[in-house]
Motif scaffolding. Sequence first.
Motif, short mmCIF file in Angstrom:
data_model
loop_
_atom_site.label_atom_id
_atom_site.label_comp_id
_atom_site.label_asym_id
_atom_site.label_seq_id
_atom_site.Cartn_x
_atom_site.Cartn_y
_atom_site.Cartn_z
N SER A 1 2.14 -9.51 4.51
CA SER A 1 2.80 -7.77 3.52
C SER A 1 2.08 -7.48 2.23
CB SER A 1 4.13 -7.86 3.78
OG SER A 1 4.84 -8.60 2.39
N ILE B 1 4.72 -3.30 2.70
CA ILE B 1 4.26 -3.05 3.42
C ILE B 1 3.53 -3.76 4.80
CG2 ILE B 1 2.39 -0.94 4.49
CD1 ILE B 1 2.37 0.31 1.89
N ASN C 1 0.64 -3.66 10.28
CA ASN C 1 0.91 -2.37 11.80
C ASN C 1 1.19 -1.08 10.75
OD1 ASN C 1 3.44 -2.96 11.30
ND2 ASN C 1 4.07 -3.74 13.04
N LYS D 1 4.39 -0.85 9.96
CA LYS D 1 6.36 0.18 9.46
C LYS D 1 6.51 -0.86 7.94
CE LYS D 1 7.01 -1.68 14.50
NZ LYS D 1 7.72 -2.32 15.34
N MET D 2 7.84 -0.53 7.44
CA MET D 2 7.71 -0.96 6.18
C MET D 2 9.21 -1.33 6.18
SD MET D 2 6.20 2.52 4.58
CE MET D 2 6.27 3.61 5.43
N ALA D 3 9.65 -2.40 4.98
CA ALA D 3 10.87 -1.93 4.66
C ALA D 3 10.59 -2.49 3.03
CB ALA D 3 11.18 -3.46 4.71
N ASN E 1 14.41 -1.97 7.12
CA ASN E 1 13.36 -1.74 7.40
C ASN E 1 13.32 0.34 7.57
OD1 ASN E 1 12.44 -4.08 8.84
ND2 ASN E 1 13.98 -3.73 10.13
N THR F 1 12.70 3.66 8.85
CA THR F 1 12.70 4.32 10.29
C THR F 1 11.44 5.69 9.93
OG1 THR F 1 15.09 3.97 10.97
CG2 THR F 1 13.14 5.59 12.40
N SER F 2 10.46 5.27 10.28
CA SER F 2 8.98 6.52 10.47
C SER F 2 8.85 6.70 11.19
CB SER F 2 8.12 5.62 9.06
OG SER F 2 7.33 4.45 9.29
N ASP F 3 7.49 7.64 11.56
CA ASP F 3 6.94 8.21 12.94
C ASP F 3 5.43 7.10 12.72
OD1 ASP F 3 5.44 9.77 10.87
OD2 ASP F 3 6.55 11.57 11.30
N ARG F 4 5.02 7.91 13.53
CA ARG F 4 3.98 6.95 13.78
C ARG F 4 2.66 7.70 13.02
NH1 ARG F 4 -0.05 7.92 18.78
NH2 ARG F 4 -1.54 6.16 18.58
N GLN G 1 3.93 5.89 9.39
CA GLN G 1 3.06 4.05 9.30
C GLN G 1 1.69 4.13 9.55
OE1 GLN G 1 4.52 2.65 13.19
NE2 GLN G 1 6.83 3.23 12.57
#
Length: 228
Positions: free
Chosen positions: A41, A53, A56, A58-60, A65, A67-70, A73
């Motif tokens: 990461s 980050i 791929n 995705k994030m935290a 975590n 929640t995000s759209d494509r 991301q």
Amino acid sequence: MIKQFILCLFLTCFSVVSLAKPAETTCPVASNFDIIIDTQSVRLIEQNSELKIFPNGKMALNQRNVTSDRVIQQKAAAFQTYLRKELPAFLLLSDQQLANIYQVFISAIDKRLGNDSRLIQYIDRLNTRLKAILDAAIYHQDEQLIFNHQKFNAIKHDGEDIAKRIFTTATLDSLIHFNIFKNYSAIKTIAGEEWKAQKPALKIFNQQVCDLMADINTQYNLLRAEID
């Protein structure tokens, strides 16, 4: 910022009076977060938050975590790829710039004062201390690349402080060995000529560093605005 750091350090050390030209405007961009890059990461760490980050996209955020759209991301994935590319390049370029400036002035001292000049000892000492400052700002450790924003923002101040202290010692040494006037003439010539020769390349480098920091800050702030 880095240009003033690298150039002021040498020209301050080579100046008995104010031999260097007036400092140019320092890059106004300052970093507000640390960056830690490893194979898993990229982490961007502020005083009260940590954004992680993954490759791929995705994030935290603060170990939760996100929640995000494509689309978001994809932006996150592109940002971490950018950091993986640009920060190692910045580290390499900074080391090269410092090494180049060091060699230029060593060669100039050797030409005008001979390779037995005691000034070379002080330039060696100065170069070692300045390399340590750079290494504290961005460095490799345990398969990680770490960028320390506080150390980076302090580079110019710390570099000038070290240069002034070493310059004072070098001046006193010249007085003790009764060669201050010989050294003064040579140093004045070196400072003037090498400033002129190095200024164009260092100006470009300074702008590259400023642009990099601005770009990182912009991408980070935009990403945080979309996920907060």
